[in-house]
Scaffold this active site. Structure first.
Site, PDB file in Angstrom:
ATOM      1  N   GLU A  36      31.099  52.354  37.816  1.00  0.00           N
ATOM      2  CA  GLU A  36      31.355  52.385  39.342  1.00  0.00           C
ATOM      3  C   GLU A  36      32.093  53.566  39.574  1.00  0.00           C
ATOM      4  OE1 GLU A  36      34.430  49.635  40.677  1.00  0.00           O
ATOM      5  OE2 GLU A  36      35.154  49.151  38.950  1.00  0.00           O
ATOM      6  N   GLU A  63      31.830  62.000  43.701  1.00  0.00           N
ATOM      7  CA  GLU A  63      32.950  61.828  42.542  1.00  0.00           C
ATOM      8  C   GLU A  63      32.540  62.131  41.291  1.00  0.00           C
ATOM      9  OE1 GLU A  63      35.135  58.112  43.428  1.00  0.00           O
ATOM     10  OE2 GLU A  63      35.434  58.779  45.430  1.00  0.00           O
TER      11      GLU A  63
END
Length: 846
Positions: A550, A559
């Site tokens: 995740e 990210e």
């Protein structure tokens, strides 16, 4: 739902001045107290000044237009002496300023509680008469000084006149100077009362008249409304030389009069060009042209004011609903991105229902509910004038209270999310640095409270396990395990799918690793093996059949999910499954006064306008539209930028199994958006969608989230700001370029972005007479350079402008001069600079 404040507009005349010393309450205090105690109103609205102030100002600053031929020399001499005395008094007032006690309705600090004050309606900061403009500004400064002295919360100022659009910058300059009064400690806000629409603009949408028709129409409308002019006298500044604009205006009027035999002699008076200012004004140069299907003149008026005032934090909008609502939802949506602090609801904006009670149209009800997220104050005006046969004055209050108490329009988040999202609306957050920084337990805790995300992950893992052979022991590795929520999902999925597997969890955060150790000791036991280290380099006993992560950000890849998973793929079997299997980034242009103001705060560090932010968007309006636009070349309202897939089998790897370079993760995208309604571009909104496995996914795409992962609140969109706002006229096209880049050594990732704007126009072959055939859609009529009285076309050099190439195959180059090719071309009208060049201000470290 919070209770929205509602204010009662006190009928004229206002209560008399105080007749007893403090602490005895004044008549105004008593009226306010009686109103609030006997009704359900929260506030009271009234003018700050009264008619005595208007009488003095007009006596000092205006001079009657008189026929001096009817006076004897003695009478003229007496009038001159009287005029000199008044002029001296006027100049003393201009020097010293100030109001008198008998001219103000609010004169005590105790009277300022629960009060909304309005400035004088008769002031004309945008008058065609230069003297009236400056004297109006002095008068308004006197009112503002009184408001600051009493610490009044707000002074609502009437809107500029739509007919005086040429002097709107003068109006905005005066407002900007008002905002400087009181210094940085000033408390009083200034709110401009902007009408929701221009009725004439709503009526006259259609083909643009030619220049002479426009002038005649303007003068006809103006003369018919001259009865309502505020000031039928000239400025007393008789020594002021005529401004160049006034001279040009007079020349235009005289030319129009001489060319139109039906125009009456009264048109020779330039003062007849002024009609009443404020929300009731119904004529503007823009509405005369009326060349677009976008009623935007009143919003454009506000946009000019707030731009020239530098998006001042004490400047807001009072939205006046006295005029009909624009029929377009997109035109109304513009106001959701503006600082609307007050909504002005005159009794005339209500319609009677079957029983005669005042109600609002369904469109108006929907609009007010949509504006509820800004928590505006509603000001009910004229409710004592008995405009409706049933219900009485309180019926308006009860009705507004009813419709504003209804649940707001859904924002895509469940009620359970309010506890975690409260306070985050339009709050700028720096994106996470997942590899450089270790997250705190509180951050993990917020993410883990989203049940939707982990329900989707569990479903995807269950389906993936179900596709593996039964009766074997498989391997599932969770990389970036954090505090272990995906490990728990995996264990539940094993039970649901009736499969066996060795479960490994990898985490680089030493503090989160302690939590994993605790959960293994207390909850999981031998079901899970945990490993400390970077997923790109840690050693795992065996390769896995399923890798779960995740690592997604608000823009999908912001990210560093691609880089992390590329390095972790060495522990995945050649036939292994990655969850997620792919994800896409999406972009859309937005307008938001609040975000634009916040990102330009001087307290922010250098480069803040070139840094993407994670934002729970509230007072934001996506300004793009669906469809191809005028040229047919525009894409969807929200467009996909790029995609990443895992695992990738085509990478060149080094001896450790990691990619030799990261250049395969660079991306670029180009988008063309249709802008159906005039707007100011303040930045770009970034979204993502992820395909976890099979038919299971995650999405924060505004059009798809409710279908893919409804009620999920783990991610907010990404905001790419602009250094300067970019005005986009209705029907224009916005070209967005976005890049995802990396340095040659693979140490950092960053984004760069830039935009250009274009206006679609019908292509016409220039003739010797000029470019008269070019009439751009959405702009004023363009006359031929050789036309008597005409101005050179602003598109004369359009064929040499960037983007003016024909957009239709088989262009009109072989057509004869002066004929129209019927094709659609583009003229470039604006652009921004390149943002975040080389990642100088914003980057994510590897």
């Amino acid at each position: 739902m919070p209770r929205h404040p509602i204010a009662f507009s006190l009928p004229s005349p206002a209560p008399s001045p105080p007749d007893a010393p403090r602490p005895d309450p004044s008549p105004l205090q008593q009226a306010i107290s009686n109103t609030l105690s006997s009704t359900d109103y929260d506030l009271v609205s009234l003018p700050l000044t009264n008619s005595a102030w208007q009488d003095r100002w007009e006596r000092l600053c205006l001079r009657p237009v008189e026929d001096e031929e009817n006076f004897t020399p003695e009478q003229l001499e007496a009038k001159d002496r009287e005029r000199e005395k008044v002029d001296l008094e006027a100049d003393v007032w201009r020097r010293d300023g100030g109001l008198r006690r008998e001219e103000v309705n609010v004169c005590r600090l105790e009277e300022s509680q629960a009060v909304i004050t309005t400035a004088a309606e008769w002031l004309e900061l945008d008058s065609p008469d230069e003297g009236i403009r400056f004297d109006s500004e002095l008068a308004l400064r006197a009112e503002m000084a009184q408001a600051l002295y009493l610490s009044l919360p707000v002074l609502i100022i009437p809107a500029p006149s739509l007919i005086n659009r040429a002097h709107l910058p003068s109006y905005a300059r005066a407002i900007s100077n008002l905002l400087q009064m009181g210094g940085s400690s000033a408390f009083t806000q200034i709110s401009i009362r902007i009408p929701i629409s221009d009725p004439v603009e709503l009526i006259t949408q259609g083909p643009a008249p030619n220049q002479r028709e426009s002038m005649n129409m303007t003068m006809t409308m103006t003369n018919s409304s001259s009865v309502g002019n505020k000031h039928k006298r000239i400025s007393s500044l008789s020594t002021r030389p005529t401004s160049m604009h006034q001279a040009q205006l007079n020349q235009m009027i005289n030319q129009a009069n001489s060319s139109n035999t039906t125009t009456t002699s009264s048109n020779n008076n330039p003062q007849n060009l002024r009609i009443a200012s404020g929300a009731s004004s119904t004529m503007s140069a823009k509405s005369v042209a009326a060349v677009t299907g976008d009623p935007s003149s009143t919003w454009e008026m506000w946009d000019c004011i707030r731009t020239l005032c530098g998006y001042h934090p004490r400047l807001s909008v009072t939205l006046d609903l006295g005029n009909p609502l624009p029929p377009s939802v997109g035109a109304l949506a513009r106001w959701t991105a503006e600082p609307v602090k007050y909504i002005w609801l005159p009794a005339g904006s209500f319609i009677p229902n079957a029983k005669g009670y005042p109600v609002l149209s369904k469109a108006c009800q929907a609009f007010l509910r949509g504006m509820s997220k800004q928590n505006p104050t509603y000001v009910l005006h004229g409710t004592t004038m008995q405009k409706h046969t049933a219900g009485g004055p309180n019926a308006y209050l009860q009705y507004v209270r009813h419709i504003t108490s209804a649940p707001p329009a859904p924002n895509g988040l469940p009620p359970s999310a309010d506890e975690f999202t409260s306070g985050y609306a339009d709050y700028l957050q720096a994106p996470l640095q997942p590899l450089m920084d270790d997250l705190g337990s509180a951050t993990y805790d917020v993410f883990e409270r989203d049940p939707v995300k982990y329900r989707q992950y569990e479903e995807a893992i269950t389906l993936a396990l179900g596709d593996l052979p039964a009766g074997q022991t498989h391997v599932v590795t969770v990389v970036g395990a954090g505090r272990g929520p995906l490990v728990a999902c995996t264990l539940r999925a094993l039970v649901r799918s009736n499969r066996q597997a060795n479960v490994y969890a990898v985490e680089k955060n030493p503090n989160a690793y302690i939590t994993l150790q605790e959960r293994k000791a207390i909850e999981w036991g031998d079901q899970v093996e945990i490993f400390f280290g970077d997923m790109r380099t840690v050693n795992i006993p065996e390769k896995c059949d399923i890798m779960v992560s995740e690592l997604l950000g608000s823009f999908g890849d912001n990210e560093l999910s691609p880089e992390c998973l590329d390095g972790a793929m060495r522990v995945l079997k050649p036939t292994g499954i990655s969850i997620p299997t792919s994800y896409t980034a999406h972009i859309a242009p937005l307008s938001s006064s609040k975000l634009f103001h916040d990102v330009h705060q001087p307290t922010r560090p250098a480069g803040s306008t070139e840094t993407p932010y994670v934002v729970m968007m509230s007072q934001v309006n996506l300004i793009s539209g669906d469809g191809g636009g005028i040229s047919g070349r525009c894409g969807e309202k929200v467009q996909q930028c790029w995609q990443f897939e895992h695992p990738r089998r085509d990478l060149i790897l080094d001896a450790t199994g990691a990619p030799v370079t990261n250049t395969h993760n660079t991306r670029s995208s180009r988008h063309v958006f249709h802008i159906p309604h005039a707007a100011t571009l303040h930045g770009l909104a970034g979204y993502f969608e992820a395909h976890l496995y099979s038919n299971v996914g995650l999405s924060i795409h505004p059009d798809n989230a409710h279908r893919v992962s409804p009620d999920m609140f783990s991610w907010f969109p990404l905001y790419f700001p602009l250094k300067e706002g970019l005005y986009l006229p209705s029907g224009s096209e916005l070209e967005v370029n976005l890049w995802r880049l990396c340095d040659s050594r693979g140490r950092k990732i960053w984004y760069e972005w830039a935009v250009e704007s274009y206006l679609s126009v019908p292509q016409s072959t220039p003739s010797s007479a000029g470019m008269g055939g070019l009439t751009p859609n959405g702009s004023r009529h363009v006359s031929a350079s050789g036309h008597p009285g005409g101005q050179p076309s602003p598109l004369m050099d359009a064929p040499f402008s960037p983007g003016f190439a024909s957009l239709v195959a088989g262009g009109g180059s072989n057509q004869s001069a002066g004929s129209s090719s019927g094709e659609i071309s583009r003229v470039k009208i604006g652009q921004t600079s390149l943002h975040n060049v080389g990642g100088i201000h914003s980057w994510v470290g590897l």
